[in-house]
Design an enzyme around this catalytic site. Structure first.
Site, mmCIF file in Angstrom:
data_model
loop_
_atom_site.group_PDB
_atom_site.id
_atom_site.type_symbol
_atom_site.label_atom_id
_atom_site.label_comp_id
_atom_site.label_asym_id
_atom_site.label_seq_id
_atom_site.Cartn_x
_atom_site.Cartn_y
_atom_site.Cartn_z
ATOM 1 N N GLY A 83 49.279 36.513 54.751
ATOM 2 C CA GLY A 83 48.006 36.986 55.286
ATOM 3 C C GLY A 83 47.982 38.458 55.648
ATOM 4 O O GLY A 83 47.146 38.887 56.448
ATOM 5 N N SER A 84 48.850 39.260 55.019
ATOM 6 C CA SER A 84 48.834 40.692 55.354
ATOM 7 C C SER A 84 47.543 41.349 54.854
ATOM 8 O O SER A 84 47.037 42.288 55.477
ATOM 9 C CB SER A 84 50.074 41.404 54.804
ATOM 10 O OG SER A 84 50.037 41.445 53.400
ATOM 11 N N ASN A 85 46.998 40.852 53.745
ATOM 12 C CA ASN A 85 45.717 41.415 53.281
ATOM 13 C C ASN A 85 44.580 41.036 54.218
ATOM 14 O O ASN A 85 43.706 41.854 54.488
ATOM 15 C CB ASN A 85 45.434 40.972 51.850
ATOM 16 C CG ASN A 85 46.205 41.803 50.856
ATOM 17 O OD1 ASN A 85 45.882 42.965 50.622
ATOM 18 N ND2 ASN A 85 47.266 41.235 50.300
ATOM 19 N N MET A 94 47.006 30.962 46.121
ATOM 20 C CA MET A 94 47.811 30.700 44.930
ATOM 21 C C MET A 94 47.246 29.551 44.080
ATOM 22 O O MET A 94 47.985 28.675 43.624
ATOM 23 C CB MET A 94 49.260 30.408 45.341
ATOM 24 C CG MET A 94 49.911 31.551 46.102
ATOM 25 S SD MET A 94 49.867 33.120 45.198
ATOM 26 C CE MET A 94 51.134 32.811 43.974
ATOM 27 N N ARG A 95 45.948 29.570 43.892
ATOM 28 C CA ARG A 95 45.280 28.557 43.076
ATOM 29 C C ARG A 95 44.198 29.211 42.235
ATOM 30 O O ARG A 95 43.595 30.192 42.680
ATOM 31 C CB ARG A 95 44.598 27.500 43.952
ATOM 32 C CG ARG A 95 45.545 26.566 44.603
ATOM 33 C CD ARG A 95 44.845 25.634 45.563
ATOM 34 N NE ARG A 95 45.868 24.892 46.270
ATOM 35 C CZ ARG A 95 46.382 23.737 45.861
ATOM 36 N NH1 ARG A 95 45.904 23.152 44.798
ATOM 37 N NH2 ARG A 95 47.350 23.155 46.528
ATOM 38 N N HIS A 129 45.001 41.559 43.089
ATOM 39 C CA HIS A 129 46.124 41.230 42.216
ATOM 40 C C HIS A 129 47.106 42.405 42.211
ATOM 41 O O HIS A 129 46.692 43.553 42.028
ATOM 42 C CB HIS A 129 45.621 40.952 40.793
ATOM 43 C CG HIS A 129 46.716 40.547 39.882
ATOM 44 N ND1 HIS A 129 47.316 39.302 39.960
ATOM 45 C CD2 HIS A 129 47.377 41.223 38.919
ATOM 46 C CE1 HIS A 129 48.284 39.235 39.061
ATOM 47 N NE2 HIS A 129 48.340 40.392 38.415
HETATM 48 C C1 GRF Z 1 49.585 39.894 47.550
HETATM 49 O O1 GRF Z 1 50.634 40.598 46.924
HETATM 50 C C2 GRF Z 1 48.427 39.696 46.627
HETATM 51 O O2 GRF Z 1 48.217 40.752 45.753
HETATM 52 C C3 GRF Z 1 48.837 38.466 45.874
HETATM 53 O O3 GRF Z 1 49.467 37.643 46.844
HETATM 54 C C4 GRF Z 1 50.000 38.470 47.879
HETATM 55 C C5 GRF Z 1 49.435 38.000 49.187
HETATM 56 O O4 GRF Z 1 50.000 38.634 50.297
HETATM 57 N N1 GRF Z 1 47.696 37.876 45.218
HETATM 58 P P1 GRF Z 1 49.416 38.392 51.765
HETATM 59 O O5 GRF Z 1 49.409 36.878 52.003
HETATM 60 O O6 GRF Z 1 48.051 38.969 51.838
HETATM 61 O O7 GRF Z 1 50.397 39.068 52.676
#
Ligand code: GRF
Length: 204
Positions: free
Chosen positions: A12-14, A92-93, A111
Site C-alpha cells: 500500500g505504498s502507492n 494483483m488481479r 505499472h
Molecule cells: C507497485 O510496484 C505497483 O507498480 C505494482 O505493484 C506494486 C504495489 O506496491 N502494480 P504498493 O502495494 O503500492 O506498495
C-alpha cells in the site's frame, strides 16, 4: 473532488502517496474505501491508521482475476461508498469488463515499467534481464487487456550498472509515488480527452 476507491493486495505504498498528496493539499480527492483481496495486506492496516474505511474482499474461487460474485460485490461496495474513480494500487488481479463498464474510463492502474514494454509481473526484473538502460513507471486507464490502456503519465528511471532487482524496484517505487498523484491530479482537473490510445492533456 475525486471520490476514490482503492484496490490493493500488498504494502500500500502507492495508497500512502495518494493519502499524503491529499493531506498536503496537492490532490483534490477523498478516499471513500480501500479494498484488499488479501486479509492481512498492509494496505488495510495503513488505511485503518488513517481512519479510511477498508474491507477485505474475498475473491475466491479465482486466484488471478476479479470476476463473478466477488466482482459484483466489489462493484456494489464501490457504488455504495460513492466512488467515482477506481484506483488499482498493487492489485494483483485482472479486472474484467463488468467493473470497467460500471466505471467507464474511470479505472486507473500503475505499472512498474515503461509500457508497452514488460507488462505482467516483475517487470523491473524483466527490464534488468533484458539489459535496458532505462526502466520506469506508467499510470494508465484500464481497458480489457493486461496493462494495455491509454497512458496518462510515465516517468523514466535510469538503470545503474550495479542494480539488482531490489535496488531498481526501490527507485521505480519512488517515481511511482510521484506519478500516481500526478495522474490523479490530471483526472481531477478534467482537462484531458481520451482519443483512441492517446490521452491528450490541455496545458493549464
Ligand atoms: C507497485 O510496484 C505497483 O507498480 C505494482 O505493484 C506494486 C504495489 O506496491 N502494480 P504498493 O502495494 O503500492 O506498495
Amino acid at each position: 473532488m475525486l471520490k476514490l476507491g482503492i484496490l490493493g493486495s500488498g504494502a500500500g505504498s502507492n495508497m500512502q502517496s495518494i493519502v499524503d498528496a491529499i493531506g498536503n493539499g496537492e490532490l483534490d480527492a477523498e478516499i471513500k474505501i480501500v479494498l484488499a483481496d488479501v486479509p492481512d495486506a498492509k494496505i488495510l492496516e495503513r488505511a485503518k491508521n488513517h481512519g479510511i474505511p477498508c474491507r477485505y474482499l474475498d475473491c475466491a474461487p479465482w486466484k488471478t482475476k476479479l470476476e463473478g460474485a466477488a466482482e459484483e460485490k466489489c462493484i456494489g461496495i464501490l457504488k455504495e461508498s460513492g466512488v467515482d474513480t477506481v484506483v488499482l494500487a498493487g492489485f494483483m488481479r485482472i479486472v474484467k469488463p463488468k467493473l470497467l463498464a460500471a466505471f467507464p474510463n474511470r479505472v486507473v492502474n500503475i505499472h512498474p515499467a515503461l509500457l508497452p514494454a514488460f507488462p505482467g509481473v516483475h517487470s523491473w526484473t524483466q527490464a534488468l534481464d533484458y539489459g535496458c538502460k532505462v526502466a520506469g513507471v506508467t499510470v494508465h486507464f484500464v481497458d480489457a487487456g493486461t496493462d494495455s490502456g491509454p497512458i496518462i503519465v510515465q516517468k523514466a528511471v535510469e538503470v545503474l550498472e550495479d542494480d539488482t532487482p531490489e535496488t531498481l524496484h526501490a527507485r521505480i517505487q519512488i517515481q511511482e509515488h510521484a506519478a500516481y498523484p500526478e495522474a490523479l491530479r490530471i483526472i481531477a482537473a478534467g482537462n484531458y480527452a481520451i482519443e483512441g490510445r492517446r490521452v491528450k492533456i490541455a496545458k493549464s
